[in-house]
Design a protein around this motif. Structure first.
Motif, PDB file in Angstrom:
ATOM      1  N   LEU A  36       0.851  -1.172   0.000  1.00 38.53           N
ATOM      2  CA  LEU A  36       0.000   0.000   0.000  1.00 38.53           C
ATOM      3  C   LEU A  36       0.894   1.231   0.000  1.00 38.53           C
ATOM      4  CD1 LEU A  36      -3.012   0.945   0.236  1.00 38.53           C
ATOM      5  CD2 LEU A  36      -2.536   1.235   2.656  1.00 38.53           C
ATOM      6  N   LYS A  37       0.694   2.100  -0.970  1.00 33.65           N
ATOM      7  CA  LYS A  37       1.485   3.329  -1.107  1.00 33.65           C
ATOM      8  C   LYS A  37       2.990   3.051  -1.051  1.00 33.65           C
ATOM      9  CE  LYS A  37      -2.164   6.221   0.712  1.00 33.65           C
ATOM     10  NZ  LYS A  37      -2.601   7.184   1.700  1.00 33.65           N
ATOM     11  N   GLY A  38       3.390   1.987  -1.735  1.00 30.36           N
ATOM     12  CA  GLY A  38       4.802   1.642  -1.828  1.00 30.36           C
ATOM     13  C   GLY A  38       5.376   0.922  -0.625  1.00 30.36           C
ATOM     14  N   ASN A  39       4.578   0.702   0.410  1.00 33.09           N
ATOM     15  CA  ASN A  39       5.039  -0.017   1.599  1.00 33.09           C
ATOM     16  C   ASN A  39       4.511  -1.441   1.576  1.00 33.09           C
ATOM     17  OD1 ASN A  39       6.372   2.212   2.895  1.00 33.09           O
ATOM     18  ND2 ASN A  39       4.332   3.034   3.310  1.00 33.09           N
ATOM     19  N   ARG A  40       5.401  -2.397   1.803  1.00 32.18           N
ATOM     20  CA  ARG A  40       5.022  -3.806   1.810  1.00 32.18           C
ATOM     21  C   ARG A  40       4.785  -4.257   3.246  1.00 32.18           C
ATOM     22  NH1 ARG A  40       4.715  -8.296  -1.150  1.00 32.18           N
ATOM     23  NH2 ARG A  40       5.609 -10.247  -0.415  1.00 32.18           N
ATOM     24  N   PHE A  41       3.672  -4.933   3.466  1.00 31.73           N
ATOM     25  CA  PHE A  41       3.306  -5.446   4.779  1.00 31.73           C
ATOM     26  C   PHE A  41       3.194  -6.967   4.695  1.00 31.73           C
ATOM     27  CE2 PHE A  41       1.654  -1.165   4.426  1.00 31.73           C
ATOM     28  CZ  PHE A  41       2.114  -0.587   5.600  1.00 31.73           C
ATOM     29  N   VAL A  42       3.823  -7.652   5.647  1.00 26.48           N
ATOM     30  CA  VAL A  42       3.801  -9.109   5.683  1.00 26.48           C
ATOM     31  C   VAL A  42       3.130  -9.537   6.989  1.00 26.48           C
ATOM     32  CG1 VAL A  42       5.180 -11.215   5.648  1.00 26.48           C
ATOM     33  CG2 VAL A  42       5.924  -9.216   4.330  1.00 26.48           C
ATOM     34  N   PRO A  43       1.905 -10.044   6.908  1.00 33.11           N
ATOM     35  CA  PRO A  43       1.209 -10.488   8.120  1.00 33.11           C
ATOM     36  C   PRO A  43       1.966 -11.618   8.825  1.00 33.11           C
ATOM     37  CG  PRO A  43      -0.339 -10.187   6.341  1.00 33.11           C
ATOM     38  CD  PRO A  43       1.040 -10.099   5.735  1.00 33.11           C
ATOM     39  N   MET A  44       1.822 -11.649  10.135  1.00 29.48           N
ATOM     40  CA  MET A  44       2.504 -12.668  10.930  1.00 29.48           C
ATOM     41  C   MET A  44       1.777 -14.000  10.831  1.00 29.48           C
ATOM     42  SD  MET A  44       1.509 -11.206  14.714  1.00 29.48           S
ATOM     43  CE  MET A  44       1.801  -9.505  14.264  1.00 29.48           C
ATOM     44  N   GLY A  45       2.484 -15.060  11.174  1.00 29.52           N
ATOM     45  CA  GLY A  45       1.899 -16.392  11.192  1.00 29.52           C
ATOM     46  C   GLY A  45       0.956 -16.561  12.372  1.00 29.52           C
ATOM     47  N   ILE A  46       0.206 -17.639  12.359  1.00 34.81           N
ATOM     48  CA  ILE A  46      -0.808 -17.885  13.378  1.00 34.81           C
ATOM     49  C   ILE A  46      -0.189 -18.030  14.765  1.00 34.81           C
ATOM     50  CG2 ILE A  46      -2.593 -19.503  14.146  1.00 34.81           C
ATOM     51  CD1 ILE A  46      -3.007 -20.037  11.062  1.00 34.81           C
ATOM     52  N   GLU A  47       0.868 -18.819  14.888  1.00 35.97           N
ATOM     53  CA  GLU A  47       1.500 -19.023  16.200  1.00 35.97           C
ATOM     54  C   GLU A  47       2.048 -17.716  16.759  1.00 35.97           C
ATOM     55  OE1 GLU A  47       1.159 -21.743  17.990  1.00 35.97           O
ATOM     56  OE2 GLU A  47       0.029 -22.579  16.308  1.00 35.97           O
ATOM     57  N   GLU A  48       2.689 -16.918  15.924  1.00 35.27           N
ATOM     58  CA  GLU A  48       3.208 -15.621  16.365  1.00 35.27           C
ATOM     59  C   GLU A  48       2.060 -14.711  16.802  1.00 35.27           C
ATOM     60  OE1 GLU A  48       5.865 -11.852  14.702  1.00 35.27           O
ATOM     61  OE2 GLU A  48       5.446 -13.531  13.359  1.00 35.27           O
ATOM     62  N   ALA A  49       0.974 -14.727  16.043  1.00 32.60           N
ATOM     63  CA  ALA A  49      -0.184 -13.887  16.373  1.00 32.60           C
ATOM     64  C   ALA A  49      -0.796 -14.286  17.712  1.00 32.60           C
ATOM     65  CB  ALA A  49      -1.230 -13.977  15.264  1.00 32.60           C
ATOM     66  N   LEU A  50      -0.839 -15.574  18.001  1.00 34.65           N
ATOM     67  CA  LEU A  50      -1.428 -16.029  19.258  1.00 34.65           C
ATOM     68  C   LEU A  50      -0.611 -15.573  20.474  1.00 34.65           C
ATOM     69  CD1 LEU A  50      -2.659 -19.573  18.224  1.00 34.65           C
ATOM     70  CD2 LEU A  50      -4.065 -17.566  18.763  1.00 34.65           C
ATOM     71  N   ARG A  51       0.636 -15.188  20.263  1.00 36.49           N
ATOM     72  CA  ARG A  51       1.476 -14.655  21.347  1.00 36.49           C
ATOM     73  C   ARG A  51       1.506 -13.125  21.361  1.00 36.49           C
ATOM     74  NH1 ARG A  51       4.682 -18.612  18.975  1.00 36.49           N
ATOM     75  NH2 ARG A  51       6.004 -17.037  18.020  1.00 36.49           N
ATOM     76  N   TYR A  52       0.795 -12.486  20.447  1.00 38.66           N
ATOM     77  CA  TYR A  52       0.851 -11.039  20.271  1.00 38.66           C
ATOM     78  C   TYR A  52       0.322 -10.313  21.502  1.00 38.66           C
ATOM     79  CZ  TYR A  52       0.374  -6.508  17.919  1.00 38.66           C
ATOM     80  OH  TYR A  52       0.481  -5.192  17.556  1.00 38.66           O
ATOM     81  N   ASP A  53       1.117  -9.396  22.026  1.00 39.51           N
ATOM     82  CA  ASP A  53       0.775  -8.588  23.195  1.00 39.51           C
ATOM     83  C   ASP A  53       1.604  -7.317  23.081  1.00 39.51           C
ATOM     84  OD1 ASP A  53       0.409  -7.441  25.727  1.00 39.51           O
ATOM     85  OD2 ASP A  53       0.554  -9.368  26.775  1.00 39.51           O
ATOM     86  N   GLN A  54       0.983  -6.226  22.600  1.00 38.98           N
ATOM     87  CA  GLN A  54       1.723  -4.995  22.333  1.00 38.98           C
ATOM     88  C   GLN A  54       1.004  -3.788  22.930  1.00 38.98           C
ATOM     89  OE1 GLN A  54       4.710  -4.664  20.487  1.00 38.98           O
ATOM     90  NE2 GLN A  54       4.739  -6.882  20.673  1.00 38.98           N
ATOM     91  N   VAL A  55       1.804  -2.778  23.232  1.00 34.11           N
ATOM     92  CA  VAL A  55       1.279  -1.503  23.699  1.00 34.11           C
ATOM     93  C   VAL A  55       1.560  -0.466  22.619  1.00 34.11           C
ATOM     94  CG1 VAL A  55       1.585   0.342  25.405  1.00 34.11           C
ATOM     95  CG2 VAL A  55       1.562  -2.057  26.138  1.00 34.11           C
ATOM     96  N   GLY A  56       0.580   0.380  22.338  1.00 37.24           N
ATOM     97  CA  GLY A  56       0.760   1.411  21.327  1.00 37.24           C
ATOM     98  C   GLY A  56      -0.439   2.332  21.254  1.00 37.24           C
ATOM     99  N   LEU A  57      -0.444   3.143  20.234  1.00 39.22           N
ATOM    100  CA  LEU A  57      -1.467   4.167  20.069  1.00 39.22           C
ATOM    101  C   LEU A  57      -2.631   3.650  19.227  1.00 39.22           C
ATOM    102  CD1 LEU A  57      -1.814   7.129  20.918  1.00 39.22           C
ATOM    103  CD2 LEU A  57      -0.779   7.781  18.752  1.00 39.22           C
ATOM    104  N   ALA A  58      -3.838   3.821  19.761  1.00 38.04           N
ATOM    105  CA  ALA A  58      -5.061   3.452  19.031  1.00 38.04           C
ATOM    106  C   ALA A  58      -5.755   4.720  18.554  1.00 38.04           C
ATOM    107  CB  ALA A  58      -6.009   2.670  19.939  1.00 38.04           C
ATOM    108  N   SER A  59      -6.399   4.606  17.409  1.00 33.95           N
ATOM    109  CA  SER A  59      -7.234   5.678  16.887  1.00 33.95           C
ATOM    110  C   SER A  59      -8.543   5.035  16.462  1.00 33.95           C
ATOM    111  CB  SER A  59      -6.560   6.362  15.700  1.00 33.95           C
ATOM    112  OG  SER A  59      -6.220   5.418  14.702  1.00 33.95           O
ATOM    113  N   TYR A  60      -9.558   5.857  16.221  1.00 33.89           N
ATOM    114  CA  TYR A  60     -10.797   5.241  15.750  1.00 33.89           C
ATOM    115  C   TYR A  60     -11.219   5.844  14.420  1.00 33.89           C
ATOM    116  CZ  TYR A  60     -13.882   8.997  17.538  1.00 33.89           C
ATOM    117  OH  TYR A  60     -14.525  10.177  17.783  1.00 33.89           O
TER     118      TYR A  60
END
Length: 155
Positions: A36-60
């Motif tokens: 998207l707009k020249g940036n490539r994004f690679v989604p994580m695998g299922i096992e990695e996603a099941l361990r996902y726990d991150q802090v960051g900025l949310a918008s709506y």
């Protein structure tokens, strides 16, 4: 003769490499890379996603009636979210770090595409977390499950 043998072997090796790195959609999950707009994004695998726990900025954001990345219609009165690299669909727990309020949301879309933001949420999620007036909020995002129905995997 050698060429006939090499083609299936090369194809099998390529398929195995793609599966190992999550470079394809599996039945029940959307995990293919996108640009998207020249940036490539690679989604994580299922096992990695099941361990996902991150802090960051949310918008709506409002997507009333628009289709998300998996084709689901999104409405502001639903508990949904958008994330750049989690497999779709998945369910996350989002906690507002300022007040401790939390709710679950279905990640069914891609985004946010503004630097520094971790997740976009529907206005209903922002309301549940009590940050509609601010528009942005520090949150913790934890994956609860990935996939639906028979394909659903939980933490």
């Amino acid at each position: 003769m050698l060429r006939k043998c090499l083609i299936p072997v090369c194809a099998a090796l390529l398929l195995a490499a793609c599966q190992q790195h999550g470079f394809q959609d599996y039945k029940g999950y959307k995990m293919s890379p996108y640009t998207l707009k020249g940036n490539r994004f690679v989604p994580m695998g299922i096992e990695e996603a099941l361990r996902y726990d991150q802090v960051g900025l949310a918008s709506y954001y409002e997507a009333d009636g628009a289709r998300g990345a998996i084709g689901q219609r999104l409405y502001s009165d639903q508990l949904y979210a958008a994330h750049r690299t989690l497999p779709l669909p998945c369910v996350v727990k989002i906690t507002n770090l300022a007040n401790g309020k939390s709710c679950k949301a279905r990640v069914a879309d891609r985004g946010p595409f503004i630097a520094g933001r971790l997740i976009d949420v529907s206005s209903r999620v922002a309301g549940e977390l009590d940050f509609t007036r601010q528009g942005l909020q520090q949150v913790r995002v934890q994956v609860i499950s990935v996939g639906d129905g028979a394909y659903r995997r939980t933490r």
